[in-house]
Design a protein around this motif. Structure first.
Motif, PDB file in Angstrom:
ATOM      1  N   PRO A   1      -0.869   4.718  -7.801  1.00 38.93           N
ATOM      2  CA  PRO A   1      -0.728   5.611  -6.645  1.00 38.93           C
ATOM      3  C   PRO A   1      -1.255   7.016  -6.944  1.00 38.93           C
ATOM      4  O   PRO A   1      -0.979   7.584  -7.995  1.00 38.93           O
TER       5      PRO A   1
ATOM      6  N   PRO B   1       2.232   0.866  -9.591  1.00 41.78           N
ATOM      7  CA  PRO B   1       0.831   0.471  -9.778  1.00 41.78           C
ATOM      8  C   PRO B   1       0.623  -0.952  -9.259  1.00 41.78           C
ATOM      9  O   PRO B   1       1.547  -1.767  -9.282  1.00 41.78           O
TER      10      PRO B   1
ATOM     11  N   ASP C   1      -8.551  -5.175 -11.146  1.00 38.20           N
ATOM     12  CA  ASP C   1      -8.590  -3.833 -10.584  1.00 38.20           C
ATOM     13  C   ASP C   1      -7.181  -3.263 -10.723  1.00 38.20           C
ATOM     14  O   ASP C   1      -6.208  -3.935 -10.374  1.00 38.20           O
ATOM     15  N   ILE C   2      -7.087  -2.063 -11.244  1.00 32.68           N
ATOM     16  CA  ILE C   2      -5.795  -1.403 -11.373  1.00 32.68           C
ATOM     17  C   ILE C   2      -5.791  -0.197 -10.451  1.00 32.68           C
ATOM     18  O   ILE C   2      -6.694   0.626 -10.476  1.00 32.68           O
ATOM     19  N   GLU C   3      -4.745  -0.142  -9.663  1.00 29.65           N
ATOM     20  CA  GLU C   3      -4.604   0.915  -8.670  1.00 29.65           C
ATOM     21  C   GLU C   3      -3.273   1.629  -8.923  1.00 29.65           C
ATOM     22  O   GLU C   3      -2.206   1.051  -8.767  1.00 29.65           O
TER      23      GLU C   3
ATOM     24  N   HIS D   1      -4.734  -5.985  -9.342  1.00 32.15           N
ATOM     25  CA  HIS D   1      -5.401  -7.051  -8.591  1.00 32.15           C
ATOM     26  C   HIS D   1      -6.159  -7.900  -9.610  1.00 32.15           C
ATOM     27  O   HIS D   1      -6.973  -7.368 -10.370  1.00 32.15           O
TER      28      HIS D   1
ATOM     29  N   ARG E   1       0.803  -1.227   0.000  1.00 33.24           N
ATOM     30  CA  ARG E   1       0.000   0.000   0.000  1.00 33.24           C
ATOM     31  C   ARG E   1       0.835   1.277   0.000  1.00 33.24           C
ATOM     32  O   ARG E   1       0.337   2.330  -0.377  1.00 33.24           O
TER      33      ARG E   1
ATOM     34  N   SER F   1      -4.374   7.745  -7.495  1.00 31.05           N
ATOM     35  CA  SER F   1      -5.594   7.692  -8.307  1.00 31.05           C
ATOM     36  C   SER F   1      -6.557   6.665  -7.715  1.00 31.05           C
ATOM     37  O   SER F   1      -6.135   5.763  -6.998  1.00 31.05           O
ATOM     38  N   PRO F   2      -7.838   6.764  -8.062  1.00 26.77           N
ATOM     39  CA  PRO F   2      -8.790   5.768  -7.570  1.00 26.77           C
ATOM     40  C   PRO F   2      -8.537   4.399  -8.210  1.00 26.77           C
ATOM     41  O   PRO F   2      -8.021   4.315  -9.317  1.00 26.77           O
ATOM     42  N   ARG F   3      -8.916   3.381  -7.502  1.00 31.27           N
ATOM     43  CA  ARG F   3      -8.838   2.007  -8.019  1.00 31.27           C
ATOM     44  C   ARG F   3      -9.920   1.841  -9.065  1.00 31.27           C
ATOM     45  O   ARG F   3     -11.075   2.225  -8.851  1.00 31.27           O
ATOM     46  N   VAL F   4      -9.575   1.265 -10.230  1.00 33.01           N
ATOM     47  CA  VAL F   4     -10.504   1.108 -11.345  1.00 33.01           C
ATOM     48  C   VAL F   4     -10.647  -0.375 -11.653  1.00 33.01           C
ATOM     49  O   VAL F   4      -9.655  -1.102 -11.733  1.00 33.01           O
ATOM     50  N   CYS F   5     -11.889  -0.828 -11.829  1.00 29.20           N
ATOM     51  CA  CYS F   5     -12.178  -2.236 -12.120  1.00 29.20           C
ATOM     52  C   CYS F   5     -12.510  -2.396 -13.604  1.00 29.20           C
ATOM     53  O   CYS F   5     -13.283  -1.622 -14.171  1.00 29.20           O
TER      54      CYS F   5
END
Length: 94
Positions: A83, A28, A79-81, A31, A23, A85-89
């Motif tokens: 740093p 990036p 899910d791509i996260e 998930h 975290r 930015s919001p997590r996007v599915c």
């Protein structure tokens, strides 16, 4: 019972340390839903393909197979996260 507690405490400490490392990083995180539904929809092959593509593009990202993301009908899910930015599915990834 006393032998189980130290082993459990050590496992919790290791998990927390790994979570904090993941975290707090600058890379990036990808998930990949890899529960039974995800695996049945191709998440295993997708994980390897994503890793190959990241190497080819020289992208430094953390690929993390995870359990159920929650929308089994839309598998495979990632899910791509990034740093900051919001997590996007993304659903139905091939």
């Amino acid at each position: 019972m006393t032998r189980v507690k130290p082993a459990f405490d050590a496992a919790v400490k290791t998990a927390k340390s790994e979570w904090d490392r993941l975290r707090s990083g600058k890379r990036p995180i990808i998930h990949i839903g890899s529960a039974t539904c995800g695996l049945a929809a191709g998440a295993g092959a997708l994980t390897e393909e994503i890793r190959r593509e990241l190497r080819r593009l020289k992208v430094d990202a953390e690929v993390v197979p995870v359990g159920c993301i929650g929308m089994c009908f839309a598998e495979p899910l990632i899910d791509i996260e990034v740093p900051g930015s919001p997590r996007v599915c993304y659903a139905g990834v091939t």
